[in-house]
Design a protein around this motif. Structure first.
Motif, mmCIF file in Angstrom:
data_model
loop_
_atom_site.group_PDB
_atom_site.id
_atom_site.type_symbol
_atom_site.label_atom_id
_atom_site.label_comp_id
_atom_site.label_asym_id
_atom_site.label_seq_id
_atom_site.Cartn_x
_atom_site.Cartn_y
_atom_site.Cartn_z
ATOM 1 N N UNK A 129 0.838 -1.194 0.000
ATOM 2 C CA UNK A 129 0.000 0.000 0.000
ATOM 3 C C UNK A 129 0.877 1.250 0.000
ATOM 4 N N UNK A 130 0.327 2.380 -0.439
ATOM 5 C CA UNK A 130 1.128 3.616 -0.471
ATOM 6 C C UNK A 130 1.679 4.023 0.891
ATOM 7 N N UNK A 131 0.960 3.680 1.952
ATOM 8 C CA UNK A 131 1.448 4.043 3.277
ATOM 9 C C UNK A 131 2.424 3.013 3.840
ATOM 10 N N UNK A 132 2.589 1.895 3.149
ATOM 11 C CA UNK A 132 3.545 0.872 3.574
ATOM 12 C C UNK A 132 4.163 0.214 2.337
ATOM 13 N N UNK A 133 4.880 0.985 1.536
ATOM 14 C CA UNK A 133 5.416 0.449 0.284
ATOM 15 C C UNK A 133 6.568 -0.523 0.528
ATOM 16 N N UNK A 134 6.753 -1.431 -0.398
ATOM 17 C CA UNK A 134 7.820 -2.423 -0.335
ATOM 18 C C UNK A 134 8.721 -2.197 -1.540
ATOM 19 N N UNK A 135 9.990 -1.892 -1.308
ATOM 20 C CA UNK A 135 10.883 -1.570 -2.423
ATOM 21 C C UNK A 135 11.067 -2.750 -3.361
ATOM 22 N N UNK A 136 11.007 -3.975 -2.832
ATOM 23 C CA UNK A 136 11.180 -5.147 -3.696
ATOM 24 C C UNK A 136 10.024 -5.256 -4.687
ATOM 25 N N UNK A 137 8.806 -5.038 -4.183
ATOM 26 C CA UNK A 137 7.639 -5.104 -5.059
ATOM 27 C C UNK A 137 7.657 -3.954 -6.059
#
Length: 262
Positions: A129-137
C-alpha cells in the motif's frame, strides 16, 4: 563486433525478470522469510528440483490453505519451468487466503515470470500500500512496466524503490537493463557499475554489466568481468555463452543471463 538491434529486446526480456524478480523471492515481509526457512530446514530435502517440487506439492496438498506451503510449492514449480501451473496454484492460494499480501506478492511474481505482465502489475499493486510500500515489489513492478514498453513509468518505480533502499544493487541492475531496452547503453553501463560496486551485488549484476559492455564492442573488458571470482570451467562456459549472445546466435537462458555459478 556487431550490435544487432533485436539483441536488446530478447536479452532484457529475460534479464529484467532474472535479477529483479529474484529480489522479490527474498522479500522480508511477514511470512516470506518463513518460506525460505521451511525449504532450507529440510535436511533430507534432495537437491533435485523435480523431487523438491514433488515434496513441496505433497506438503501443499496436505493443507492447501497453508500460505507458506503454497508459496514454497509455487517457487518449486517455477524452478522446474512449470510457470503456468505455479500461476494457477497461487491464484487458488490467494482465494484461500484473502487479504494475505505476501501470498498476493508471490502470485504477482509468478504472473510476471509467466509473461502475464499486466496482470502481474495489478496483483503486485495490491500486495502493498502507499502508506507501507515495499521496495522489492516496486522494483518488480518496474520490470513489468518495462516489459510492456512503459519505460518512463518503470523508471519512476525504480526511483521510488531506491528512495526506500538507497543504492540497492538489484534495483540499480533493473534500472540499468531498462536503459538497455531503450538502447541507452552508456547510461545502462553507468547504472550497472553503481550496482556492481556494491558489496551486496548478486553475481547476475556482474553478468548484466558484462553484457552491456560487450554490446558496446568492448569484449575483452566484458570477458574479464565475466571471469571474476568464478572457477575456470564456469568462467570459460560463461565467456563462450556471452560470445554466442553477442553474435546473436542464442537467446538468454531462462533464470540467468549467464550461468551464475550460484
Amino acid at each position: 563486433m556487431r550490435q544487432p538491434s533485436c539483441l536488446a529486446r530478447f536479452v532484457t526480456s529475460a534479464a529484467l525478470t532474472i535479477v529483479v524478480a529474484t529480489a522479490l523471492a527474498g522479500c522480508q515481509t511477514t511470512g516470506m522469510s518463513g518460506i525460505t526457512g521451511a525449504l532450507n530446514a529440510r535436511a533430507e530435502a534432495p537437491a533435485d528440483p523435480s523431487r523438491t517440487a514433488e515434496l513441496a506439492g505433497e506438503r501443499y496438498r496436505a493443507n492447501p490453505k497453508d500460505p507458506a506451503a503454497a508459496m514454497a510449492y509455487g517457487q518449486a514449480l517455477r524452478a522446474i519451468g512449470q510457470r503456468a501451473q505455479a500461476v494457477a496454484m497461487l491464484e487458488r492460494a490467494t482465494l484461500a487466503n484473502p487479504g494475505n499480501k505476501t501470498v498476493l506478492a508471490a502470485y504477482g511474481r509468478a504472473l510476471a515470470d509467466n509473461g502475464n505482465f499486466s496482470a502481474a502489475f495489478d496483483a503486485l499493486s495490491n500486495a502493498h500500500s502507499p502508506d507501507n510500500p515495499d521496495w522489492r515489489i516496486l522494483s518488480v513492478q518496474g520490470t513489468t512496466l518495462d516489459q510492456m514498453g512503459r519505460h518512463d513509468e518503470a523508471r519512476r518505480y525504480y526511483a521510488s524503490a531506491l528512495n526506500l533502499a538507497p543504492g540497492e544493487p538489484s534495483v540499480l541492475s533493473n534500472l540499468g537493463m531498462s536503459y538497455v531496452l531503450t538502447k541507452d547503453l552508456s547510461k545502462a553501463e553507468d547504472t550497472l557499475r553503481q550496482a556492481y560496486a556494491s558489496g551486496r551485488a548478486d553475481p547476475r549484476v556482474r553478468q548484466n554489466l558484462a553484457l552491456v559492455i560487450g554490446l558496446q564492442g568492448r569484449f575483452a573488458e566484458a570477458e574479464n568481468i565475466v571471469r571474476a571470482d568464478l572457477p575456470a570451467d564456469e568462467a570459460a562456459a560463461n565467456v563462450a555463452y556471452l560470445k554466442q549472445m553477442l553474435d546473436g546466435k542464442t537467446a538468454p537462458r531462462r533464470g540467468g543471463v549467464l550461468a551464475s555459478g550460484d
